[in-house]
Design an enzyme around this catalytic site. Structure first.
Site, PDB file in Angstrom:
ATOM      1  N   ASP A  67       9.632 -21.399 -33.301  1.00  0.00           N
ATOM      2  CA  ASP A  67      10.732 -20.630 -33.882  1.00  0.00           C
ATOM      3  C   ASP A  67      10.390 -20.082 -35.265  1.00  0.00           C
ATOM      4  O   ASP A  67       9.359 -20.444 -35.859  1.00  0.00           O
ATOM      5  CB  ASP A  67      12.007 -21.486 -33.933  1.00  0.00           C
ATOM      6  CG  ASP A  67      11.752 -22.931 -34.356  1.00  0.00           C
ATOM      7  OD1 ASP A  67      10.694 -23.216 -34.937  1.00  0.00           O
ATOM      8  OD2 ASP A  67      12.615 -23.776 -34.100  1.00  0.00           O
ATOM      9  N   ASN A 135      22.009 -32.577 -34.247  1.00  0.00           N
ATOM     10  CA  ASN A 135      23.017 -32.179 -33.253  1.00  0.00           C
ATOM     11  C   ASN A 135      22.414 -32.111 -31.847  1.00  0.00           C
ATOM     12  O   ASN A 135      23.067 -31.636 -30.926  1.00  0.00           O
ATOM     13  CB  ASN A 135      23.625 -30.823 -33.638  1.00  0.00           C
ATOM     14  CG  ASN A 135      22.570 -29.728 -33.709  1.00  0.00           C
ATOM     15  OD1 ASN A 135      21.401 -29.966 -33.410  1.00  0.00           O
ATOM     16  ND2 ASN A 135      22.975 -28.540 -34.099  1.00  0.00           N
ATOM     17  N   HIS A 137      19.653 -30.406 -31.094  1.00  0.00           N
ATOM     18  CA  HIS A 137      18.925 -29.172 -30.793  1.00  0.00           C
ATOM     19  C   HIS A 137      17.428 -29.436 -30.637  1.00  0.00           C
ATOM     20  O   HIS A 137      16.888 -30.368 -31.222  1.00  0.00           O
ATOM     21  CB  HIS A 137      19.219 -28.063 -31.822  1.00  0.00           C
ATOM     22  CG  HIS A 137      18.554 -28.184 -33.146  1.00  0.00           C
ATOM     23  ND1 HIS A 137      19.077 -27.637 -34.297  1.00  0.00           N
ATOM     24  CD2 HIS A 137      17.392 -28.762 -33.546  1.00  0.00           C
ATOM     25  CE1 HIS A 137      18.270 -27.871 -35.304  1.00  0.00           C
ATOM     26  NE2 HIS A 137      17.241 -28.553 -34.884  1.00  0.00           N
ATOM     27  N   GLU A 142      20.801 -24.470 -30.011  1.00  0.00           N
ATOM     28  CA  GLU A 142      21.912 -25.261 -30.535  1.00  0.00           C
ATOM     29  C   GLU A 142      22.879 -25.636 -29.409  1.00  0.00           C
ATOM     30  O   GLU A 142      22.963 -24.933 -28.399  1.00  0.00           O
ATOM     31  CB  GLU A 142      22.670 -24.430 -31.586  1.00  0.00           C
ATOM     32  CG  GLU A 142      21.817 -23.882 -32.708  1.00  0.00           C
ATOM     33  CD  GLU A 142      21.429 -24.935 -33.741  1.00  0.00           C
ATOM     34  OE1 GLU A 142      21.717 -26.132 -33.533  1.00  0.00           O
ATOM     35  OE2 GLU A 142      20.834 -24.556 -34.758  1.00  0.00           O
TER      36      GLU A 142
END
Ligand code: F6R
Length: 241
Positions: A67, A135, A137, A142
């Site tokens: 990313d 979270n 991810h 996400e």
């Protein structure tokens, strides 16, 4: 899924590095999927040391990074490109043309993602390294009601912006968008290596590895992959049964 828990960071990093070293010994032109963040720094240090000691060469290897932030130049210290050069690329014998990084400054981010995905199709990943977000991810996929399969542009969620704010002078400076490999791009890798450290990730590790498979915990989808190795420190693994 193979889960290993380590008492020391050094042991974990050494184990992870050996996975890469053995892969490159078997397959000199292996395609390596890489990650940024604080988690893989020890692994990259170990790989750089191993390279200097002549235990591994990256000369024929290819890399793809998961990313990149949108709107951040490669020479910006916060860019993932800068991170990769600082921690790995500039210390080993990788060929510049074999490195694939998403260009955060590409005039058309969607086209940049599509072109990256085409390159991934041409050079399937032998291994993909992953860290885990608080979270759940993986890369910048996400939690959501649905997830994108291919490399795409994402809006980062509040938890991720807060977690990343430590690298910027204020939360307002954290880029709001990123480009990321999709879940499908990641799941196509022949092998997945997930590394997680720290007590603050113990609950999400449990959810991801032993909870229900749900797009609300993107890492839980890894339970469906046939060849996943998870390396944890004691703290991150303390809630596993
Ligand atoms: C990084 C990435 C992220 C991180 C994750 C954990 O390329 O894709 O998903 O792996 O946010 O970050 P750290 O390692 O900083 O806790």
């Amino acid at each position: 899924m193979e889960i290993r828990i380590f008492d020391s960071q050094l042991q974990l990093d050494e184990y992870a590095a050996n996975i890469f070293i053995q892969l490159l010994a078997r397959k000199k032109d292996a395609v390596l999927g890489l990650a940024t963040g604080s988690t893989p720094i020890g692994l990259y240090n170990n790989l750089v040391e191993s390279y200097k000691e002549g235990k591994v060469s990256f000369k024929d290897a290819y890399t793809f990074n998961l990313d990149e932030y949108v709107g951040v130049t490669p020479d910006n210290e916060q860019s993932y490109s800068f991170f990769m050069h600082k921690h790995l690329f500039s210390h080993v014998d990788l060929q510049a043309e074999h490195i694939h990084l998403l260009d955060g400054m590409a005039p058309n981010a969607e086209e940049e993602c599509a072109s990256f995905e085409r390159k991934l199709d041409e050079k399937p990943l032998d291994i993909q390294l992953l860290g885990l977000g608080h979270n759940g991810h993986i890369a910048f996929n996400e939690p959501d009601t649905s997830l994108s399969n291919k490399t795409h542009v994402v809006k980062l969620d509040d938890k991720t912006l807060q977690a990343n704010a430590r690298f910027f002078s204020s939360i307002d400076e954290v880029p709001k968008h990123a480009m990321t490999m999709g879940i499908g791009s990641i799941m196509k890798a022949k092998q997945i290596l997930l590394i997680v450290r720290g007590a603050d990730k113990a609950a999400i590790v449990k959810e991801a590895l032993q909870g229900p498979i749900t797009t609300q915990v993107p890492a839980s989808l890894l339970q469906l992959h046939a060849n996943v190795t998870v390396l944890l420190d004691r703290e991150a693994g303390r809630m596993l049964v």
